[in-house]
Design an enzyme around this catalytic site. Structure first.
Site, mmCIF file in Angstrom:
data_model
loop_
_atom_site.group_PDB
_atom_site.id
_atom_site.type_symbol
_atom_site.label_atom_id
_atom_site.label_comp_id
_atom_site.label_asym_id
_atom_site.label_seq_id
_atom_site.Cartn_x
_atom_site.Cartn_y
_atom_site.Cartn_z
ATOM 1 N N ARG A 1 0.824 -1.191 0.000
ATOM 2 C CA ARG A 1 0.000 0.000 0.000
ATOM 3 C C ARG A 1 0.868 1.255 0.000
ATOM 4 N NH1 ARG A 1 -2.740 -0.479 5.258
ATOM 5 N NH2 ARG A 1 -0.921 0.669 5.896
ATOM 6 N N ARG B 1 -10.207 10.703 -1.553
ATOM 7 C CA ARG B 1 -9.606 9.370 -1.461
ATOM 8 C C ARG B 1 -8.598 9.150 -2.595
ATOM 9 N NH1 ARG B 1 -14.112 4.771 -1.203
ATOM 10 N NH2 ARG B 1 -15.428 6.489 -1.748
ATOM 11 N N ARG C 1 -22.306 3.150 -7.847
ATOM 12 C CA ARG C 1 -22.154 1.862 -7.174
ATOM 13 C C ARG C 1 -23.217 1.668 -6.101
ATOM 14 N NH1 ARG C 1 -16.217 0.563 -5.225
ATOM 15 N NH2 ARG C 1 -16.614 2.095 -3.600
ATOM 16 N N ARG D 1 -23.437 3.574 -0.408
ATOM 17 C CA ARG D 1 -22.614 3.811 0.778
ATOM 18 C C ARG D 1 -22.358 5.293 1.010
ATOM 19 N NH1 ARG D 1 -17.655 -0.131 0.277
ATOM 20 N NH2 ARG D 1 -16.778 1.930 0.028
#
Ligand SMILES: [Zn+2]
Length: 228
Positions: free
Chosen positions: A88, A171, A127, A160
């Site tokens: 990451r 993000r 989504r 969400r």
């Protein structure tokens, strides 16, 4: 064949991971799956992980690195694997490098699925996820058979709370900042391949499989990337 798959969240990385693993018959090692498995098992380790993920925090490196190494030691990873969600950041990339060097092995390919920002925003905004079984849909590209209802378990789908444009852009910025040093790390080793991610699922996959097949045809002395 040892592969690392990098790509922005919402960029279709999960779909490609599945295609690559099925095609080349290697296990899909995802840190998300490892964490969920540990949490479900209810061990002290699982509870520690849950304490971070339930607050939306990242699981610390010492836990993540140890769990990935433990997984990569398993029998099914000896001939190859695909890493998804790891490394990451640069620290994790260096830890992985050390681990591989100790085993006299190396990562063969790092693929970055590079998707333009607008496309990612469009994919994430549309989504819808099932809160019960985790199945994921898209109102335009992958709608459920019955509107707003999960095909698998008939639960009402949700949008969400963090799938909003501002949060997505934030993000993406954070993702790009932490990923840039990883890209430079693998670029120096000459194993980084940037894949254009603005086309369809099968076009993206054929870009990846072409690179792998081309390399496989090379003579053995041409194959190893320079060790740095
Ligand atoms: Zn469901």
């Amino acid at each position: 064949m040892k592969i690392i798959l990098l790509g922005t969240p919402g960029g279709g990385k999960g779909t490609q991971a599945k295609l690559i693993c099925d095609c080349f018959n290697i296990p899909h090692i995802s840190t998300g799956d490892i964490f969920r498995g540990k949490i479900t098992s209810g061990t002290p380790e699982g509870r520690e992980i849950s304490a971070y993920t339930s607050k939306g925090q990242l699981v610390p490196d010492r836990i993540t690195i140890a769990l990935v190494e433990e997984r990569l030691e398993k029998e099914d990873c000896q001939e190859g694997f695909l890493l998804d969600g790891f490394p990451r950041d640069k620290k994790q990339a260096q830890a992985l490098d050390l681990f591989m060097n100790k085993k006299s092995e190396q990562i063969n390919y790092v693929f970055l699925i590079d998707v333009p920002k607008e496309i990612i925003v469009d994919r994430i905004l549309g989504r819808r996820v099932c809160p019960k079984c985790g199945e994921s849909y898209h109102i335009k590209y992958n709608p459920p058979k019955i509107s707003a209802t999960c095909d698998v378990c008939s639960t009402a789908l949700i949008h969400r709370a963090d799938d909003q444009e501002e949060i997505i852009l934030e993000r993406l910025d954070i993702y790009n900042q932490t990923t840039q040093p990883i890209l430079e790390f693998y670029e120096k080793k000459a194993i980084l391949h940037k894949i254009k991610g603005d086309s369809g699922i099968h076009e993206i996959f054929s870009q990846i499989s072409e690179i792998i097949e081309k390399e496989q045809k090379k003579a053995p002395w041409e194959m190893s990337p320079p060790r740095l």
